[in-house]
Scaffold this motif. Structure first.
Motif, PDB file in Angstrom:
ATOM      1  N   GLU A 139     -11.787   5.401   1.678  1.00 17.60           N
ATOM      2  CA  GLU A 139     -12.591   5.665   2.878  1.00 17.60           C
ATOM      3  C   GLU A 139     -13.787   4.693   2.922  1.00 17.60           C
ATOM      4  OE1 GLU A 139     -11.767   7.357   5.375  1.00 17.60           O
ATOM      5  OE2 GLU A 139     -10.116   8.559   4.565  1.00 17.60           O
ATOM      6  N   SER A 140     -13.725   3.770   3.862  1.00 14.73           N
ATOM      7  CA  SER A 140     -14.717   2.692   3.911  1.00 14.73           C
ATOM      8  C   SER A 140     -16.145   3.203   4.077  1.00 14.73           C
ATOM      9  CB  SER A 140     -14.373   1.717   5.045  1.00 14.73           C
ATOM     10  OG  SER A 140     -14.279   2.389   6.291  1.00 14.73           O
ATOM     11  N   ASN A 141     -16.341   4.297   4.816  1.00 16.57           N
ATOM     12  CA  ASN A 141     -17.694   4.841   4.953  1.00 16.57           C
ATOM     13  C   ASN A 141     -18.262   5.236   3.600  1.00 16.57           C
ATOM     14  OD1 ASN A 141     -17.502   4.544   7.701  1.00 16.57           O
ATOM     15  ND2 ASN A 141     -17.415   6.715   8.175  1.00 16.57           N
ATOM     16  N   ASP A 199     -12.391  -0.093  -6.783  1.00 15.97           N
ATOM     17  CA  ASP A 199     -12.177   0.239  -8.189  1.00 15.97           C
ATOM     18  C   ASP A 199     -13.422  -0.176  -8.963  1.00 15.97           C
ATOM     19  OD1 ASP A 199     -11.444   0.549 -10.829  1.00 15.97           O
ATOM     20  OD2 ASP A 199      -9.778  -0.880 -10.774  1.00 15.97           O
ATOM     21  N   ASP A 200     -14.218   0.806  -9.353  1.00 18.45           N
ATOM     22  CA  ASP A 200     -15.422   0.546 -10.139  1.00 18.45           C
ATOM     23  C   ASP A 200     -15.169   1.024 -11.562  1.00 18.45           C
ATOM     24  OD1 ASP A 200     -17.903   0.056 -11.144  1.00 18.45           O
ATOM     25  OD2 ASP A 200     -18.995   1.369  -9.775  1.00 18.45           O
ATOM     26  N   ASP A 201     -14.536   0.144 -12.335  1.00 17.29           N
ATOM     27  CA  ASP A 201     -14.230   0.440 -13.743  1.00 17.29           C
ATOM     28  C   ASP A 201     -13.449   1.751 -13.882  1.00 17.29           C
ATOM     29  OD1 ASP A 201     -14.140  -0.025 -16.450  1.00 17.29           O
ATOM     30  OD2 ASP A 201     -16.148   0.761 -16.852  1.00 17.29           O
ATOM     31  N   GLY A 202     -12.416   1.891 -13.048  1.00 26.43           N
ATOM     32  CA  GLY A 202     -11.571   3.076 -13.123  1.00 26.43           C
ATOM     33  C   GLY A 202     -11.985   4.215 -12.211  1.00 26.43           C
ATOM     34  N   PHE A 203     -13.117   4.060 -11.553  1.00 22.29           N
ATOM     35  CA  PHE A 203     -13.530   5.033 -10.538  1.00 22.29           C
ATOM     36  C   PHE A 203     -13.013   4.529  -9.202  1.00 22.29           C
ATOM     37  CE2 PHE A 203     -16.805   6.186  -7.283  1.00 22.29           C
ATOM     38  CZ  PHE A 203     -16.521   7.552  -7.241  1.00 22.29           C
ATOM     39  N   ASN A 253      -5.125   5.712  -4.334  1.00 20.78           N
ATOM     40  CA  ASN A 253      -5.416   6.373  -3.063  1.00 20.78           C
ATOM     41  C   ASN A 253      -4.168   7.087  -2.551  1.00 20.78           C
ATOM     42  OD1 ASN A 253      -6.294   7.242  -0.602  1.00 20.78           O
ATOM     43  ND2 ASN A 253      -6.506   5.207   0.312  1.00 20.78           N
ATOM     44  N   PRO A 254      -4.103   8.398  -2.725  1.00 25.87           N
ATOM     45  CA  PRO A 254      -2.938   9.151  -2.246  1.00 25.87           C
ATOM     46  C   PRO A 254      -2.703   9.025  -0.740  1.00 25.87           C
ATOM     47  CG  PRO A 254      -4.253  10.492  -3.733  1.00 25.87           C
ATOM     48  CD  PRO A 254      -5.065   9.255  -3.435  1.00 25.87           C
ATOM     49  N   GLN A 255      -3.752   8.663   0.017  1.00 26.23           N
ATOM     50  CA  GLN A 255      -3.591   8.457   1.458  1.00 26.23           C
ATOM     51  C   GLN A 255      -2.847   7.164   1.766  1.00 26.23           C
ATOM     52  OE1 GLN A 255      -8.068   9.355   1.835  1.00 26.23           O
ATOM     53  NE2 GLN A 255      -7.328   9.625   3.920  1.00 26.23           N
ATOM     54  N   LYS A 256      -2.775   6.292   0.767  1.00 26.24           N
ATOM     55  CA  LYS A 256      -2.106   4.993   0.896  1.00 26.24           C
ATOM     56  C   LYS A 256      -2.713   4.164   2.020  1.00 26.24           C
ATOM     57  CE  LYS A 256       2.236   6.597  -1.138  1.00 26.24           C
ATOM     58  NZ  LYS A 256       3.705   6.727  -0.996  1.00 26.24           N
ATOM     59  N   GLU A 257      -4.026   4.244   2.110  1.00 24.91           N
ATOM     60  CA  GLU A 257      -4.747   3.468   3.114  1.00 24.91           C
ATOM     61  C   GLU A 257      -5.620   2.423   2.425  1.00 24.91           C
ATOM     62  OE1 GLU A 257      -6.755   6.399   5.462  1.00 24.91           O
ATOM     63  OE2 GLU A 257      -4.969   6.851   6.651  1.00 24.91           O
ATOM     64  N   HIS A 261       0.815  -1.224   0.000  1.00 26.05           N
ATOM     65  CA  HIS A 261       0.000   0.000   0.000  1.00 26.05           C
ATOM     66  C   HIS A 261       0.847   1.273   0.000  1.00 26.05           C
ATOM     67  CE1 HIS A 261       1.190  -0.836   4.053  1.00 26.05           C
ATOM     68  NE2 HIS A 261       0.651   0.270   4.535  1.00 26.05           N
ATOM     69  N   MET A 262       2.153   1.118   0.136  1.00 29.26           N
ATOM     70  CA  MET A 262       3.034   2.279   0.197  1.00 29.26           C
ATOM     71  C   MET A 262       3.682   2.611  -1.149  1.00 29.26           C
ATOM     72  SD  MET A 262       2.502   2.992   3.290  1.00 29.26           S
ATOM     73  CE  MET A 262       3.585   4.409   3.330  1.00 29.26           C
ATOM     74  N   THR A 263       3.321   1.891  -2.179  1.00 23.63           N
ATOM     75  CA  THR A 263       3.954   2.081  -3.479  1.00 23.63           C
ATOM     76  C   THR A 263       3.345   3.263  -4.234  1.00 23.63           C
ATOM     77  OG1 THR A 263       2.398   0.617  -4.629  1.00 23.63           O
ATOM     78  CG2 THR A 263       4.359  -0.406  -3.631  1.00 23.63           C
ATOM     79  N   ASP A 264       4.096   3.764  -5.214  1.00 24.04           N
ATOM     80  CA  ASP A 264       3.592   4.847  -6.063  1.00 24.04           C
ATOM     81  C   ASP A 264       2.376   4.389  -6.862  1.00 24.04           C
ATOM     82  OD1 ASP A 264       5.606   6.491  -5.158  1.00 24.04           O
ATOM     83  OD2 ASP A 264       6.939   6.105  -6.856  1.00 24.04           O
TER      84      ASP A 264
END
Length: 233
Positions: free
Chosen positions: A66-68, A58-62, A49-53, A40-43
């Motif tokens: 944030e789990s909520n 991934d919904d067809d590229g979307f 996810n820029p938060q790397k969390e 999860h820490m890779t580029d």
């Protein structure tokens, strides 16, 4: 295109999304993220996810983190009108409140005491313990005042999943919360009433127990937020 969900096998946020997908029978490809290896820490991961969390949907590229937000999106797109995320404004507001409460207070304070010391250089302190009891007391009060069988209503909603999995981490470290009677009853009822959903949590709890007894070596990971515990030789 089938949904993809990037998960960590013992992470409460990942578990909550998996439970919603399972109950709604939404086809989804689960992609396991190796937390210990730092996947999860890779580029490449940061492009999703820029938060790397974790998790990330991934919904067809979307891409949605944030789990909520993922829980809400799944219900609205793939099962509109589901009782899991009620349309009634007041009931939905309570569901949203419980999701926010878990994120800001319940999981925040509990995970800092249960999970962080297992994986990172954190200690279980008297202040941390006090915050856990405050979180449990507040949730117990919410359940008592609402008088509902579940976290936000008299039926299962997406609010139950994150709160269940936060509470599960307490059981994983053998933390006794039985004096919070409403929380304890709600938690045990979930196990009894939704055995297939609980199995997702129970399997993760076994992993957490294992890591608690055998803390992983993460010294190879350069984490920008959490200090890495130095492993004693």
């Amino acid at each position: 295109m089938v949904l993809k969900l990037y998960v960590v096998s013992d992470g409460p946020p990942s578990l909550s999304v998996r439970q919603a997908l399972a109950l709604l029978e939404v086809p989804c490809q689960q992609v396991d993220v190796d937390f210990g290896a730092g996947d999860h820490m890779t580029d490449e991961y940061a492009l999703m996810n820029p938060q790397k969390e974790i998790p990330v949907l991934d919904d067809d590229g979307f891409f949605l983190s944030e789990s909520n937000a993922i829980l809400q999106y799944i219900c609205d797109k793939y099962s509109p009108g589901t009782p899991l995320y009620p349309q009634d404004p007041k009931i939905r507001a309570v569901v949203n409140h419980r999701l926010c409460f878990n994120l800001s207070t319940y999981y925040a304070n509990i995970s800092a005491y249960t999970m962080a010391p297992i994986f990172f250089d954190y200690e279980r302190t008297p202040l941390g313990l006090k915050k856990v009891h405050i979180a449990l007391d507040v949730f117990n009060t919410y359940l008592s005042r609402a008088g509902t069988t579940h976290a936000a209503a008299d039926h299962l909603t997406i609010a139950d999943f994150p709160l269940i999995n936060s509470t599960m981490t307490l059981e994983a470290i053998d933390f006794d919360f039985s004096k919070y009677e409403k929380v304890s009853t709600w938690y045990e009822d979930f196990k009894k009433d939704y055995p297939e959903l609980w199995k997702i949590s129970a399997d993760a709890m076994k992993e957490i127990k294992h890591f608690a007894a055998n803390p992983p070596d993460l010294t190879h990971m350069d984490h920008p937020i959490h200090p890495i515990r130095k492993v004693k030789k």
